[in-house]
Structure formats: C-alpha cells, structure tokens
Design a protein around this motif. Sequence first.
Motif, short mmCIF file in Angstrom:
data_model
loop_
_atom_site.label_atom_id
_atom_site.label_comp_id
_atom_site.label_asym_id
_atom_site.label_seq_id
_atom_site.Cartn_x
_atom_site.Cartn_y
_atom_site.Cartn_z
N GLY A 163 0.77 -0.94 0.15
CA GLY A 163 0.15 -0.14 0.14
C GLY A 163 0.84 1.15 0.11
N MET A 164 0.45 2.35 -0.39
CA MET A 164 1.09 3.60 -0.40
C MET A 164 0.41 4.75 -0.15
N VAL A 165 0.55 5.40 0.81
CA VAL A 165 0.26 6.72 1.27
C VAL A 165 0.84 8.03 0.74
N PHE A 166 0.41 8.76 -0.03
CA PHE A 166 1.23 9.81 -0.73
C PHE A 166 1.17 11.05 0.27
N GLN A 167 1.88 12.10 -0.41
CA GLN A 167 2.18 13.27 0.38
C GLN A 167 1.18 14.08 0.51
N GLU A 168 0.30 14.44 -0.64
CA GLU A 168 -0.79 15.22 -0.57
C GLU A 168 -2.23 14.33 -0.96
#
Length: 560
Positions: free
Chosen positions: A94-99
């Motif tokens: 999974g990935m949590v992006f900056q914005e």
Amino acid sequence: MTAQDALLSVRDLTLQIAGAGTVVVNGVSFEVNPGEIVGIVGESGSGKTLAARAVMGLVPPAIRRAAGSIRFEGQEVTSMAPKRLRALRGARIGMVFQEPMTSLNPSMLLGEQLDEGLALHRKLKPAERRALILDMLRRVGLGDPERALASYPHQFSGGMRQRIMLASVMLLQPALLVADEPTTALDAVVQRDVLELMVGLTREHRTAVLMISHDLGMVARYSDRVIVMCQGEIVEQGATQDLLAGPRHPYTRKLLAAMPLRGPSRSFPADETPIVAVRDLVVDYPGRRRLLRREEGKRALHGISLQVAPRQVVAVVGGSGSGKTTLGQAIAGLVRPTGGEILFDGQPITRSETGYWNYRLNCQMVFQDPYSSLDPRMTIGGLVGEPLRFVEGMGRARKAERVREVLGEVGLGEAFAGRYPHELSGGQRQRAAIARALVRRPKFVIADEPVSALDVTVRAQILELFAGLQARHGFSCLFISHDLGVVEQVADRVVVMSEGRIVEEGTRDQIFDAPKDPYTRRLLSAVPALENAPNGGVRLLWRLDGDKAAARPPAMAEAL
C-alpha cells in the motif's frame, strides 16, 4: 535475518532518465524485514521517492530501470506482468502519498473510494465491506463515519484527509506500506497524531513501513532503521539510534546540523513604543449566500491583542485553523477586521487616513509559497524592484542599484535578476520573496510560514539568512509558523493561538521551558529537542512525554 528472509530486498537499483541517460538513482541496495519501519531521508532530488516508488512499479514513464533487482516476498517485481503487478498494489503493498487531496478523487464520495479497493482485492459482500470500512474510520479517529461515507474529500481538513487515506490503505492489511512524506503539509500536533496512528495500525497487523521524508527528527522517532540518500546514492544506513549518535558520513552530519537549535535570548527596553500593536482585533467571515438565506458566518479572531517591539521577532504558533494566518493578513491589510484597532508607531491606523499609506509601505509580507506569490511573467529583478515604484525621489539608476544590493544580501546575486520564478529552486524563490519584502527597508515584516515547504538544509539556510538580515536592518517581525522547532530558533516572544484566541504568550524561554496551558504543552510534546551525544552525533528528546518535561541540554547551540 538474511536478505532471502527479507520482505523486500532491493539490490543495485539504478534508474535513468530515458533518452538522456542521466542517472537519478545509482546502485541503491537495502532490505525491509516484516514488521520493520525503515526511514529514507534526504533532500529534494536525492532519489528517495523514485527508489521507493520503483518498489511498486510507479516510477514516471520518463524513468527506466537500467540495472538492479527488486524482490518482494521472494518474487522479482521488475519482471512481473502488468496484471500481476496491479494485483500486488494495494493488496500486498500500500502507499500513502504526500498530499491526500490529489490522491483522493474529488468527484467521488469517500464511501465509494474506500469500497473500491476492497471490492477489487477482497471477496466480500457489500454489507461486509461497509462494516469493515466503518470500523476502520472509527479507528482512525472519525467521529461520524456514516456521514463521512456520504462526504467528499474537500469537506475534511488536511489531517482528516490523511487519516482517511491511511484507512483506505490499511483496510487491505498490506504486508508493506510505503509512506511518501505523509505529514509534510500538517501542523506539529496533527503530524504526530497521524504518525502515531500509522505506527499503531501497522504494528497491529505487523505491516512493514518504508517511510520517506526529509524530516530526520520525525523519522528518528518512529523508525527502526534509517537510510540516508544524497544525489541518488545511499551514503549511510543503519539502526536509527546508532546512526544519530555516531553519524559517519559528512552529509548525514549536515542534515543533523540543519535541525533547528535555540539561540541566545535577547532583551528589549520595556519603555519603547511598540512598532505594531493590536487591540481587541476581531475578524468575522460571512457565511455563504443561499437562495433565500445566508449561512451562519464564522468568527476567525476573538478579540486578539498583542504588540511587537522595535527589532523584536514575535512568533505566532498554533495548529491549522487557529487563526494565525488570518491575524497576519489582518495586520497586513489583506483582510478587513470586524472590530478592534491596529496601531503603527503608536498611531491608530484607519483606511481613511494618510498614515495608512505609510503603514502599508512599511509593512511587508513574505508568503508561505513563493511560487504562487511571485508573478510568473515577471523577472526576478522586476519582482524585487516593483515595490520601489512608490519611493519618491529615487531615480531609475538608484532603484537598479538597490535591487542589485538586496539580491546580493539574500545570496542570489545580479545574475538572477533576469531569470523567471520557474527557473529557480524552492529555496532560491524564497530568497527572492524575502528580497522583495525587504527592498524598501520596511520597519515591519510579516513572515507567514516562510520555510514550511523547504528541505531541512534549505530551511536552515533561509532561517540563517533571515536572522542575519533582521539583525542588519533592525526590522520587527511577526513570524507565523506551526513548526515550534523553527520558532525556538528565531523568536524573542511567542504567542500561542487556538481557535481564534490567544491561549498563552510570553518570552521564548518561558513558553518552551515552562508552558502553562494544556494546548501549549500538547504542541511542544510533538516537537523534538536535541542533546549532545559522543562522536559528534545527537540524541533526540521529546518534550513533555508522559506530561513530564524532558530535561533540556544546557547548551543547545553546541549540540552538533
């Protein structure tokens, strides 16, 4: 644990710009073990984001892999078919992006977006998916999850959007979470809350985390190991505490040296007339007009009073929505107050008086984002020289000389006068914005989050520059920030705001060493302090953890 046992193993990864052949990631190798939190730190352009995104095959089309191997759960990612790679994303990585505002679909309800991943990767009935979503939203701190499902992303604050983004990723219980600058745009309290939540959820499911950030302090608090990247290469990596206590590479020491440090305190005469004084300032924002009625408005400032002495730096701190930016804009004349008064050099300022024009010329503002505040159609020389149009008796030659002089003071030089804002880096643009604010030699400067969007080393350079200019020209400053580490370095006095009110104020040392208000204590608990360590390293302390103040080192300025 060997490389074969690692959850993720990256070996000699090299990425190039297709066509040009420019190497942007060069021979990078690292492992992430199950349940481990690994931080990757470095300045912008160091290659940390590209290296992490390559794990999921999410590098831009212009970037190609020239060499190296990426193995996840024993399988080679670089040779996976597109269908297999899509199945891997979300379900296992999974990935949590900056914005989150740009990664959440603004045209879809949150319920639809959260359901999308579960429907794709889990064989569950709609009612079962909904129950899982509601439970996860409660766990990430949303008080009314049912309402959230029927809302759009823009209806939530930045911190809440990041919580929702984290919930969408953790619903699938991935084995690896890639967090790309997950808290850069958040204030200190929300930043700590989001990171504590992320760590708690990943520990519960034994999810490994690859945390990308330029904030070495935050990475140090939450990571087990740290990887330091510079210009596309890993210059140093190791256990977090060992690396902080004994950094071996000069670049790591440079990053540590760039963390804010408290300077010596300054005293000011008590009988001096304040350069700016605010008395009982009130700002109301009207509600939106509907067809037959107007919605109820919002009071942004509730009777604010403060003063700034000559040559003094007064910092206004608080979380997002505390009213600190509205206060700065009202003082600068960009927002019309509903009530109260503003005094400049002891004289009340009203828009009908000639003194207001003099005040506006002597009150300049440095905005948070220089790219949006500098006209992209004007050269840097034109932008910096524009405020001089209103200086009586200054000829064209003298104005050009002043522009060259101030560009030199901010470290740009005459060669930058003919460039446009897009041709400058973020730090250079902020230098240009400071030059524009100071070219008239104003008596009062409002700096609204002037370093929040900058890398840690560039931030240190800008803060040093700003302090030097303030000492040289003697202007007073209202420094607005949510970063208490920065405030501790630059401020003489500190004003703490919450929900449009001042909850505490005092000298910098009074606020940081003996905070009285619970909100101030909560703010301080989210910011690291530094303590000397052998071998030129540092040890991070966290103020007020467990509601007990951490011991402050006697000589913070010598911590590095």
